[in-house]
Design an enzyme around this catalytic site. Structure first.
Site, PDB file in Angstrom:
ATOM      1  N   LEU A  99       0.879  -1.249  -0.203  1.00  0.00           N
ATOM      2  CA  LEU A  99       0.034   0.052   0.064  1.00  0.00           C
ATOM      3  C   LEU A  99       0.955   1.088   0.022  1.00  0.00           C
ATOM      4  O   LEU A  99       1.715   1.203   0.886  1.00  0.00           O
ATOM      5  CB  LEU A  99      -0.794   0.127   1.068  1.00  0.00           C
ATOM      6  CG  LEU A  99      -1.712   1.187   1.406  1.00  0.00           C
ATOM      7  CD1 LEU A  99      -3.240   0.690   1.995  1.00  0.00           C
ATOM      8  CD2 LEU A  99      -1.562   2.371   1.859  1.00  0.00           C
ATOM      9  N   ASP A 104      -8.666  11.969   0.656  1.00  0.00           N
ATOM     10  CA  ASP A 104      -7.892  12.981   0.947  1.00  0.00           C
ATOM     11  C   ASP A 104      -7.459  12.701   2.409  1.00  0.00           C
ATOM     12  O   ASP A 104      -8.335  12.667   3.368  1.00  0.00           O
ATOM     13  CB  ASP A 104      -8.730  14.473   0.976  1.00  0.00           C
ATOM     14  CG  ASP A 104      -8.077  15.502   1.608  1.00  0.00           C
ATOM     15  OD1 ASP A 104      -6.921  15.518   1.794  1.00  0.00           O
ATOM     16  OD2 ASP A 104      -8.641  16.650   1.171  1.00  0.00           O
ATOM     17  N   ASN A 148       3.916   7.565   2.449  1.00  0.00           N
ATOM     18  CA  ASN A 148       4.770   8.321   1.687  1.00  0.00           C
ATOM     19  C   ASN A 148       4.248   9.818   1.539  1.00  0.00           C
ATOM     20  O   ASN A 148       4.813  10.883   1.326  1.00  0.00           O
ATOM     21  CB  ASN A 148       5.033   7.916   0.226  1.00  0.00           C
ATOM     22  CG  ASN A 148       5.387   9.121  -0.810  1.00  0.00           C
ATOM     23  OD1 ASN A 148       6.675   9.310  -0.882  1.00  0.00           O
ATOM     24  ND2 ASN A 148       4.545   9.627  -1.541  1.00  0.00           N
ATOM     25  N   TYR A 173       6.565  21.947   9.543  1.00  0.00           N
ATOM     26  CA  TYR A 173       6.957  20.783   8.515  1.00  0.00           C
ATOM     27  C   TYR A 173       8.014  19.859   9.173  1.00  0.00           C
ATOM     28  O   TYR A 173       8.051  18.745   9.397  1.00  0.00           O
ATOM     29  CB  TYR A 173       7.159  21.231   7.386  1.00  0.00           C
ATOM     30  CG  TYR A 173       7.934  20.164   6.285  1.00  0.00           C
ATOM     31  CD1 TYR A 173       6.963  19.169   5.948  1.00  0.00           C
ATOM     32  CD2 TYR A 173       9.238  20.293   6.131  1.00  0.00           C
ATOM     33  CE1 TYR A 173       7.564  18.356   4.990  1.00  0.00           C
ATOM     34  CE2 TYR A 173       9.735  18.972   5.362  1.00  0.00           C
ATOM     35  CZ  TYR A 173       9.137  18.201   4.817  1.00  0.00           C
ATOM     36  OH  TYR A 173       9.465  17.065   4.222  1.00  0.00           O
ATOM     37  N   LYS A 207       8.310  15.989  10.528  1.00  0.00           N
ATOM     38  CA  LYS A 207       9.396  15.208  10.086  1.00  0.00           C
ATOM     39  C   LYS A 207      10.309  14.683  11.333  1.00  0.00           C
ATOM     40  O   LYS A 207      10.686  13.390  11.295  1.00  0.00           O
ATOM     41  CB  LYS A 207      10.133  15.672   9.134  1.00  0.00           C
ATOM     42  CG  LYS A 207       9.565  15.985   7.737  1.00  0.00           C
ATOM     43  CD  LYS A 207       8.475  14.700   7.221  1.00  0.00           C
ATOM     44  CE  LYS A 207       7.826  14.931   6.033  1.00  0.00           C
ATOM     45  NZ  LYS A 207       6.939  13.448   5.611  1.00  0.00           N
TER      46      LYS A 207
END
Length: 263
Positions: free
Chosen positions: A10, A64, A91, A156, A160
């Site tokens: 997936l 979404d 991803n 952001y 991460k």
């Protein structure tokens, strides 16, 4: 879809960039695929090409991932179709650019939903079956941003850092279960990422030679099957990610701010 139990991967964010390059790599190795992204038309186009060229089975799920209900809906749809996921590639992700007190809160909350919450939720949902069957592989897309604070992209970079820490922790927990977790930490990569983040004029990417998505995906793919926990593509990126460990945090933050600023 899985009558012969050919393994299934997936992939979220499968319609472009690094995600699409992962799609091609798994297809070439004859994995069945579940493709997740927002663009249903694009996904069906990709799926048709894969079925023709590789004779594999492909399930398209247009979602979404900024919608908090998306992970449960994806999981339920696959259960209904009796599709067992052996490999999960988290991803999907995006960024926003600018001073935190000026950027759009709604966009940043959506970013956290995709980059952090959805990734965690999907991992939780699919991990139990992987452990039960004694086999599974998970790749989470982190970033070199994970190794330091990022002024002008504060949310952001923080998202991460979460992905990297989370991946390393559960990789340790899963030792001996037959399930591996890999955090892929690329630097700036040629894709639509910079355009969506409105950071095309940033010194970090403008005029710089950056890695292509195909190369990054191949490095991540190999690391996944080598059971590596953390992989940073590219020598320059490796050196930068290591150097921040020995540099005062305040100085690192100032350097990153300078790199992020527009030319």
């Amino acid at each position: 879809m899985q009558s012969d139990r050919r393994k299934t991967a997936l992939i979220t964010g499968a319609s472009g960039g690094i995600g699409y390059e992962f799609v091609k790599l798994f297809a070439q190795d004859k994995y069945n695929l579940v493709l997740v992204a927002r663009s249903e038309q694009k996904l069906h186009q990709i799926a048709a090409e894969l079925r023709t060229n590789f004779r594999i089975e492909v399930k398209v799920i247009a979602k979404d991932l900024a919608n908090p209900a998306a992970p449960e809906e994806i999981f339920a749809e696959l259960q209904q179709a009796s599709i067992k996921v052996d490999i999960l590639i988290n991803n999907a992700g995006f960024a926003s650019y600018g001073l935190f007190n000026e950027t759009d809160l709604t966009a940043e909350l959506q970013m956290l939903q995709v980059n952090v919450m959805c990734l965690t939720h999907l991992t939780k949902l699919f991990l139990k079956d992987m452990v039960k069957q004694g086999y599974g592989r998970i790749l989470n897309l982190a970033s070199t941003a994970a190794f330091q604070p990022g002024p002008l992209m504060a949310v952001y970079y923080a998202s991460k850092a979460y992905v990297l820490s989370f991946s390393e922790a559960i990789a340790n927990e899963l030792e001996g279960t037959g399930v591996s977790v890999t955090a892929l930490c690329p630097g700036p990569t040629e894709s639509n990422f910079q355009k969506r983040a409105a950071m095309e004029d940033s010194k970090l990417v403008s005029g710089q030679k950056i890695m292509d998505a195909e190369t990054v995906a191949k490095i991540g793919y190999d690391a996944l099957f080598d059971n590596k926990t953390v992989v940073v593509p590219g020598l320059k990126n490796k050196l930068l990610s290591e150097s921040v460990r020995f540099t005062p945090r305040k100085l690192v933050t100032k350097i990153v701010r300078s790199m992020q600023e527009s030319k």
